[in-house]
Design a protein around this motif. Structure first.
Motif, PDB file in Angstrom:
ATOM      1  N   PHE A  51       1.134 -16.119  37.605  1.00 20.94           N
ATOM      2  CA  PHE A  51       2.159 -16.105  36.639  1.00 20.94           C
ATOM      3  C   PHE A  51       2.461 -14.762  35.804  1.00 20.94           C
ATOM      4  CE2 PHE A  51       3.776 -18.179  32.363  1.00 20.94           C
ATOM      5  CZ  PHE A  51       4.797 -18.153  32.324  1.00 20.94           C
ATOM      6  N   ALA A  52       1.288 -14.212  35.359  1.00 20.80           N
ATOM      7  CA  ALA A  52       1.212 -13.106  34.552  1.00 20.80           C
ATOM      8  C   ALA A  52       1.944 -11.896  35.289  1.00 20.80           C
ATOM      9  CB  ALA A  52      -0.103 -12.657  34.066  1.00 20.80           C
ATOM     10  N   TYR A  53       1.689 -11.673  36.525  1.00 19.32           N
ATOM     11  CA  TYR A  53       2.106 -10.672  37.436  1.00 19.32           C
ATOM     12  C   TYR A  53       3.601 -10.743  37.703  1.00 19.32           C
ATOM     13  CZ  TYR A  53       2.921  -7.633  41.393  1.00 19.32           C
ATOM     14  OH  TYR A  53       3.497  -6.615  41.943  1.00 19.32           O
ATOM     15  N   GLN A  54       3.979 -12.129  37.868  1.00 18.09           N
ATOM     16  CA  GLN A  54       5.538 -12.439  38.103  1.00 18.09           C
ATOM     17  C   GLN A  54       6.189 -12.027  36.752  1.00 18.09           C
ATOM     18  OE1 GLN A  54       6.561 -15.707  40.620  1.00 18.09           O
ATOM     19  NE2 GLN A  54       4.462 -16.159  40.908  1.00 18.09           N
ATOM     20  N   VAL A  55       5.642 -12.412  35.652  1.00 24.04           N
ATOM     21  CA  VAL A  55       6.381 -12.230  34.326  1.00 24.04           C
ATOM     22  C   VAL A  55       6.506 -10.799  34.129  1.00 24.04           C
ATOM     23  CG1 VAL A  55       6.213 -12.063  31.735  1.00 24.04           C
ATOM     24  CG2 VAL A  55       5.880 -14.118  33.172  1.00 24.04           C
ATOM     25  N   ALA A  56       5.611  -9.950  34.611  1.00 24.32           N
ATOM     26  CA  ALA A  56       5.576  -8.442  34.474  1.00 24.32           C
ATOM     27  C   ALA A  56       6.529  -7.783  35.603  1.00 24.32           C
ATOM     28  CB  ALA A  56       4.047  -7.776  34.528  1.00 24.32           C
ATOM     29  N   ALA A  57       6.568  -8.207  36.685  1.00 24.34           N
ATOM     30  CA  ALA A  57       7.319  -7.705  37.791  1.00 24.34           C
ATOM     31  C   ALA A  57       8.589  -8.269  38.199  1.00 24.34           C
ATOM     32  CB  ALA A  57       6.443  -7.793  39.036  1.00 24.34           C
ATOM     33  N   GLU A  58       9.032  -9.460  37.741  1.00 24.81           N
ATOM     34  CA  GLU A  58      10.118 -10.097  37.795  1.00 24.81           C
ATOM     35  C   GLU A  58      10.960 -10.355  36.741  1.00 24.81           C
ATOM     36  OE1 GLU A  58      10.882 -10.155  41.204  1.00 24.81           O
ATOM     37  OE2 GLU A  58       9.098 -10.125  42.253  1.00 24.81           O
ATOM     38  N   LYS A  59      12.099 -10.817  36.898  1.00 23.19           N
ATOM     39  CA  LYS A  59      12.968 -11.657  35.800  1.00 23.19           C
ATOM     40  C   LYS A  59      13.433 -13.082  36.033  1.00 23.19           C
ATOM     41  CE  LYS A  59      12.810  -8.767  32.253  1.00 23.19           C
ATOM     42  NZ  LYS A  59      11.522  -8.375  32.301  1.00 23.19           N
ATOM     43  N   TYR A  60      12.586 -13.925  36.096  1.00 26.48           N
ATOM     44  CA  TYR A  60      13.070 -15.301  36.528  1.00 26.48           C
ATOM     45  C   TYR A  60      13.718 -15.908  35.220  1.00 26.48           C
ATOM     46  CZ  TYR A  60      10.844 -14.772  40.842  1.00 26.48           C
ATOM     47  OH  TYR A  60      10.465 -14.331  42.261  1.00 26.48           O
ATOM     48  N   ASP A  61      14.646 -16.792  35.653  1.00 30.64           N
ATOM     49  CA  ASP A  61      15.173 -17.801  34.335  1.00 30.64           C
ATOM     50  C   ASP A  61      14.628 -18.964  34.284  1.00 30.64           C
ATOM     51  OD1 ASP A  61      17.295 -16.039  34.189  1.00 30.64           O
ATOM     52  OD2 ASP A  61      18.485 -16.860  35.955  1.00 30.64           O
ATOM     53  N   HIS A  62      13.748 -19.463  35.551  1.00 30.32           N
ATOM     54  CA  HIS A  62      12.955 -20.726  35.511  1.00 30.32           C
ATOM     55  C   HIS A  62      11.633 -20.636  36.180  1.00 30.32           C
ATOM     56  CE1 HIS A  62      17.022 -22.384  35.143  1.00 30.32           C
ATOM     57  NE2 HIS A  62      16.789 -23.108  34.461  1.00 30.32           N
ATOM     58  N   PHE A  63      10.415 -21.070  35.594  1.00 32.79           N
ATOM     59  CA  PHE A  63       9.377 -21.040  36.356  1.00 32.79           C
ATOM     60  C   PHE A  63       8.915 -22.546  36.665  1.00 32.79           C
ATOM     61  CE2 PHE A  63       8.492 -16.751  35.034  1.00 32.79           C
ATOM     62  CZ  PHE A  63       7.799 -15.895  36.278  1.00 32.79           C
ATOM     63  N   VAL A  64       8.375 -22.729  37.945  1.00 32.21           N
ATOM     64  CA  VAL A  64       7.771 -23.919  38.067  1.00 32.21           C
ATOM     65  C   VAL A  64       6.089 -23.715  38.195  1.00 32.21           C
ATOM     66  CG1 VAL A  64       7.271 -25.760  39.818  1.00 32.21           C
ATOM     67  CG2 VAL A  64       9.464 -24.827  39.523  1.00 32.21           C
ATOM     68  N   LEU A  65       5.280 -24.082  37.088  1.00 29.34           N
ATOM     69  CA  LEU A  65       3.967 -23.898  37.098  1.00 29.34           C
ATOM     70  C   LEU A  65       2.963 -24.979  37.306  1.00 29.34           C
ATOM     71  CD1 LEU A  65       4.133 -22.040  33.617  1.00 29.34           C
ATOM     72  CD2 LEU A  65       4.158 -21.041  36.042  1.00 29.34           C
ATOM     73  N   GLU A  66       2.339 -25.121  38.275  1.00 32.12           N
ATOM     74  CA  GLU A  66       1.283 -26.182  38.408  1.00 32.12           C
ATOM     75  C   GLU A  66       0.029 -25.773  37.720  1.00 32.12           C
ATOM     76  OE1 GLU A  66      -2.308 -26.953  41.776  1.00 32.12           O
ATOM     77  OE2 GLU A  66      -0.302 -26.259  42.809  1.00 32.12           O
ATOM     78  N   ILE A  67      -0.345 -26.597  36.825  1.00 35.27           N
ATOM     79  CA  ILE A  67      -1.113 -26.326  35.843  1.00 35.27           C
ATOM     80  C   ILE A  67      -2.416 -27.230  35.754  1.00 35.27           C
ATOM     81  CG2 ILE A  67      -1.697 -26.253  33.195  1.00 35.27           C
ATOM     82  CD1 ILE A  67       1.175 -25.033  33.006  1.00 35.27           C
ATOM     83  N   SER A  68      -3.601 -26.577  36.020  1.00 33.82           N
ATOM     84  CA  SER A  68      -5.019 -27.596  35.932  1.00 33.82           C
ATOM     85  C   SER A  68      -5.401 -27.853  34.458  1.00 33.82           C
ATOM     86  CB  SER A  68      -5.748 -27.001  36.812  1.00 33.82           C
ATOM     87  OG  SER A  68      -6.621 -25.714  35.997  1.00 33.82           O
ATOM     88  N   SER A  69      -6.220 -28.660  34.545  1.00 31.83           N
ATOM     89  CA  SER A  69      -6.797 -29.104  33.259  1.00 31.83           C
ATOM     90  C   SER A  69      -7.445 -27.874  32.549  1.00 31.83           C
ATOM     91  CB  SER A  69      -7.802 -30.264  33.162  1.00 31.83           C
ATOM     92  OG  SER A  69      -8.589 -30.175  34.281  1.00 31.83           O
ATOM     93  N   PHE A  70      -8.221 -27.152  33.492  1.00 24.70           N
ATOM     94  CA  PHE A  70      -8.962 -25.918  33.004  1.00 24.70           C
ATOM     95  C   PHE A  70      -7.992 -24.889  32.468  1.00 24.70           C
ATOM     96  CE2 PHE A  70     -12.269 -26.455  36.588  1.00 24.70           C
ATOM     97  CZ  PHE A  70     -12.685 -27.726  36.052  1.00 24.70           C
ATOM     98  N   MET A  71      -6.859 -24.718  32.838  1.00 25.23           N
ATOM     99  CA  MET A  71      -5.894 -23.832  32.376  1.00 25.23           C
ATOM    100  C   MET A  71      -5.568 -24.382  31.073  1.00 25.23           C
ATOM    101  SD  MET A  71      -3.625 -23.134  35.567  1.00 25.23           S
ATOM    102  CE  MET A  71      -3.933 -21.903  36.863  1.00 25.23           C
TER     103      MET A  71
END
Length: 459
Positions: A156-176
């Motif tokens: 996610f961090a890499y994509q935030v730095a390198a891309e400009k998306y309007d939406h993100f679909v994030l698969e999130i674990s309990s550890f995150m």
């Protein structure tokens, strides 16, 4: 990599904040890249050996790092620490950071600060990857500018730095979720809560459920919570919390006013942004658990006002992810299914529940304190033999010795496939759905699944 005094200067040189990243996997290296881009002084520390690919990336970006150790004299000078989800709270370095009052956050929390994209966040004990992949497929086909991240794909961090998306679909674990504080999901999807990773939660189900419910923190009345109304733990958790987001439940057992329900093989989706109905035989993903996954994705699509034709088309042409009930071949009338991603008992229950032939089941690996009781009925009904694939199979033998005629031990994917092939007959299914982690014999569940598929090809 720099050493000694050169590194310790990191904490004091310049005016920028000093960020330390613990764990140099996909999420950690992505966080380091974003931090560097945002003007932080950055140091990456991995207690184990680093992957060559990630070392090369950090060198290319001129980011200092270390492996096989945690240099406390540097790490404990950090202004903030981004921790890999794989590092437990009780790790000595994490305890020391907390004792010093240094904030420890997840990569998702860190990256969320630097994007204004709408967040569709999916969590649950089972079905996260399938639902995230299907939701991403729906949004992308509808023409939305969308990224897929979290537990899946590029960080996610890499994509935030390198891309400009309007939406993100994030698969999130309990550890995150455990290391997320200010981050907010615009659409939170909670699929189910069943016993998993309890070793990280003092073996208390309530602790694990509390972790999952962090998906709703910071939500407002403008946001949505999509959840399974048939899941006991989820409903229990919702009833004891004040939830400000709009609630959209989904159920295959009862009709709901808003959300989604099943009636006579037809799914009905009802939201304040529009409705949709489609027959379950039109869905690319079959099996009861996939009706739930498709409902969750369909509600999300309607909330985002996607056109019904696009949703129906996308729901019908979606290709399932690798290692999740993936067809791996048909040899002499015997089907081989790769469900290596089933690393807990509940996932294996879903896999068995969707089988409509006799099954030779390949089980085993690193047992995370599994309770196999919930599998017993399905094993009695559908499983003719169990092939154990792991170093220590004692608990599997104890759990199922009265339920199947034959349980055998194997110690490689090739051996397991050969044995299962001999035990199966035309019309049967050989199902790799291990209910356990893979680290005793394999690098990870992907390695296990690929070795299984390669062994099938060799038959």
């Amino acid at each position: 990599m720099e050493t000694g005094n050169q590194i310790s200067e990191l904490a004091t040189a310049g005016n920028g904040k000093f960020l330390c990243v613990l764990g140099a996997g996909e999420s950690g290296v992505g966080a380091a890249f974003l931090a560097r881009k945002q003007g932080f002084k950055v140091f990456v520390s991995d207690f184990g050996q680093m992957n060559e690919k990630y070392k090369q990336q950090l060198q290319d970006w001129n980011i200092d790092f270390e492996e096989n150790q945690h240099s406390e004299e540097i790490i404990l000078q950090a202004d903030e620490v981004v921790k890999s989800p794989g590092i437990p709270e009780k790790a000595p370095i994490v305890k020391k950071l907390k004792a010093k009052g240094i904030p420890v956050i997840s990569e998702i929390e860190f990256a969320g600060r630097y994007t204004k994209a709408k967040m569709i966040c999916i969590t649950g004990s089972n079905g996260k990857t399938t639902t995230a992949s299907l939701t991403y497929h729906l949004l992308k086909k509808a023409g939305l500018n969308v990224g897929l991240a979290g537990n899946i794909g590029k960080s996610f961090a890499y994509q935030v730095a390198a891309e400009k998306y309007d939406h993100f679909v994030l698969e999130i674990s309990s550890f995150m979720l455990d290391d997320m504080y200010q981050f907010k999901a615009d659409i939170a999807v909670l699929l189910n809560i069943t016993p998993d990773h309890l070793d990280r939660y003092e073996y208390k189900m309530d602790n694990y459920a509390d972790s999952k419910f962090r998906i709703i923190q910071n939500q407002t009345g403008a946001d949505y919570l999509i959840y399974c109304a048939d899941d006991e733990e989820t409903v229990k958790g919702i009833n004891k919390r004040k939830i400000t987001a709009k609630k959209l439940p989904f159920s295959i057992q009862k009709k709901v006013e808003q959300g989604a329900y099943l009636s006579d093989d037809e799914i009905f989706i009802l939201t304040d942004k529009g409705d949709l109905n489609m027959y379950i035989n039109e869905l690319a993903l079959q099996g009861k658990h996939n009706i739930y996954n498709s409902m969750a994705s369909g509600i999300t699509a309607k909330v985002l006002e996607l056109r019904n034709e696009t949703i129906r088309e996308s729901m019908g042409d979606f290709k399932n992810i690798e290692h999740r009930l993936e067809h791996a071949g048909n040899i002499a009338g015997i089907s081989f299914i790769n469900d290596s991603k089933a690393t807990n008992v509940n996932s294996t229950w879903y896999a068995l529940e969707s089988m409509n032939t006799d099954v030779v089941l390949i089980l085993g690996g690193v047992d995370k304190g599994n309770d196999y009781t919930m599998l017993k009925e399905l094993v009695k009904q559908k499983v003719k033999a169990i092939v154990c694939l792991g170093k220590d199979n004692k608990r599997i033998h104890e759990a199922f010795e009265d339920d199947v005629e034959m349980i055998v031990n194997t110690f490689s994917a090739a051996e397991a496939v050969q044995m299962a092939y001999h035990l199966a007959k035309k019309g049967d299914t050989v199902l790799l759905s291990p209910a356990c982690a893979s680290f005793d014999l394999f690098k990870n569940y992907e390695d296990r699944g690929r070795q299984f598929k390669a062994a099938v090809k060799e038959l």
